[in-house]
Design a protein around this motif. Sequence first.
Motif, PDB file in Angstrom:
ATOM      1  N   UNK A 126       0.846  -1.257  -0.066  1.00 36.23           N
ATOM      2  CA  UNK A 126       0.214  -0.024   0.015  1.00 36.23           C
ATOM      3  C   UNK A 126       0.749   1.375   0.008  1.00 36.23           C
ATOM      4  N   UNK A 127       2.305   0.999   0.499  1.00 36.51           N
ATOM      5  CA  UNK A 127       3.003   2.308   0.285  1.00 36.51           C
ATOM      6  C   UNK A 127       4.023   2.329  -0.491  1.00 36.51           C
ATOM      7  N   UNK A 132       8.747   4.083  -3.666  1.00 36.56           N
ATOM      8  CA  UNK A 132       9.561   4.210  -4.952  1.00 36.56           C
ATOM      9  C   UNK A 132      10.018   5.792  -5.239  1.00 36.56           C
ATOM     10  N   UNK A 133       9.295   6.933  -4.906  1.00 34.76           N
ATOM     11  CA  UNK A 133       9.712   8.037  -4.777  1.00 34.76           C
ATOM     12  C   UNK A 133      10.809   8.662  -4.010  1.00 34.76           C
ATOM     13  N   UNK A 134      10.693   7.846  -2.908  1.00 36.14           N
ATOM     14  CA  UNK A 134      11.888   8.234  -1.892  1.00 36.14           C
ATOM     15  C   UNK A 134      13.201   7.413  -1.989  1.00 36.14           C
ATOM     16  N   UNK A 135      13.403   6.321  -2.648  1.00 40.83           N
ATOM     17  CA  UNK A 135      14.493   5.912  -2.816  1.00 40.83           C
ATOM     18  C   UNK A 135      15.757   6.767  -3.334  1.00 40.83           C
ATOM     19  N   UNK A 136      15.908   7.465  -4.346  1.00 44.73           N
ATOM     20  CA  UNK A 136      16.782   8.278  -4.369  1.00 44.73           C
ATOM     21  C   UNK A 136      17.318   9.079  -3.289  1.00 44.73           C
ATOM     22  N   UNK A 137      16.216   9.610  -2.407  1.00 50.50           N
ATOM     23  CA  UNK A 137      16.611  10.548  -1.369  1.00 50.50           C
ATOM     24  C   UNK A 137      17.272   9.808  -0.413  1.00 50.50           C
ATOM     25  N   UNK A 239      13.647  -5.336  -1.479  1.00 48.29           N
ATOM     26  CA  UNK A 239      12.092  -4.782  -1.947  1.00 48.29           C
ATOM     27  C   UNK A 239      11.934  -3.728  -2.778  1.00 48.29           C
ATOM     28  N   UNK A 240      13.193  -2.863  -2.566  1.00 48.11           N
ATOM     29  CA  UNK A 240      13.123  -1.348  -3.069  1.00 48.11           C
ATOM     30  C   UNK A 240      13.646  -1.619  -4.704  1.00 48.11           C
ATOM     31  N   UNK A 397      20.279   8.329 -10.170  1.00 52.01           N
ATOM     32  CA  UNK A 397      19.955   8.949 -11.490  1.00 52.01           C
ATOM     33  C   UNK A 397      18.683   8.296 -11.999  1.00 52.01           C
ATOM     34  N   UNK A 398      18.654   6.991 -11.827  1.00 56.29           N
ATOM     35  CA  UNK A 398      17.370   6.315 -12.174  1.00 56.29           C
ATOM     36  C   UNK A 398      16.290   6.534 -11.340  1.00 56.29           C
TER      37      UNK A 398
END
Length: 403
Positions: A126-127, A132-137, A239-240, A397-398
Amino acid sequence: MLSGILLGTVLGILCGAVSGLIPGIHANTVAGLLLSLQALLLAWFEPVVIASAMFATLVTHTFLDNVPATFLGIPDAETSLAVLPAHALCLDGRGEEAVRISALGSAAGVALSLPLALGFVLVLPALQPAIDWGIGLIILAVGGYLVVVSESPGWAFAVFAVSGILGVFALGCSYLAWPAGGESGVLMPLLSGLFGVSVLLGGSQGKMPEQRFQGLDIPAGALRRGSILGSAAGALVGWLPGLSSATANTLLTSVVGYDSNPREYILATSAANTVNAFLGLAAFYAISRTRNGVMAAISALEDMPPATAILLAGALAAVGAYLLTILFSRAAGLFSGVNVRALNRAVIIFIVMLSFVLCGPFGILVLLLATAVGCVPALVNIRRVYCMGAIMLPVMVYSFGLA
């Protein structure tokens, strides 16, 4: 179905032993080969045999890939940082201990991966958009922290940035490599230059000390801490999307020093490597995302078996792989008295030849550039962990959608 799972497990253990012990051959390569033979194999076996063999290969590989890393100092994507303390212990006459600690870490990872997988499957789907948005951060924060706490932040940032640019170049231009190594084949010369050849060029001289096994010199507290930290890191990268065991190795350096706590670091990275495999399977069945080549190959099967069958094959493979790793750890005695300089030269020649076979001239170029970058940390007296920019920057970058 049980007989098919057992047959696939045995086949996977054999294939995983080959991929784990021979540098340059990955479990993804074996899975791709089995997938290409799917039509032929299905004429004789059930689909569960093929799927079980693929996952058992991956699990076995995570146990045995530390053997060449320890005795020869040849890294792959999973052992890029762990090779440093493991090979150092071998040069100190404790090669068998290093391999046994890695086997213990992988075994602990198997035991902890099942409850971790259950918890992730119940909570994280659910999250997933926010994750996905926060991986790079996350990766940016870890990289920034490692640079700030460095002995020399300026040089640390320079090495991280240059190795990162090299990683973006190597992976972005991987189409220039020969197809023998697959899409990720360029990682072999990249990581071998950063963590293999550059280390071996400045390696020890004289003869390899006598290899003696006097038990595992790791306190119970370090055993528990390393198992938990390694499993948590392996679960995270399993997981990520876009992350790998190499990323987990980097994350672990922020809490477990590979130079100050080498045994705990070996144990933690081995646990992360194995948990990554099991959580990758959980992510595949829970949110239909493939985290590695083995999961991609399983997803391409005409009839996918249930997750419980694949998990059983992985658990059985872990038992066989642990016993095989203990068996091969006794090969440490073969290196007693070996001329270290001659061994290093032989390994370097092997890496150069393998880079050419897998990637062609492009692989040699990447190997040369990576070796040059890999020599810098020793010259400026900083840790080699900052060379992991070669993996971390491409992930950022990805993640940020820049490529």
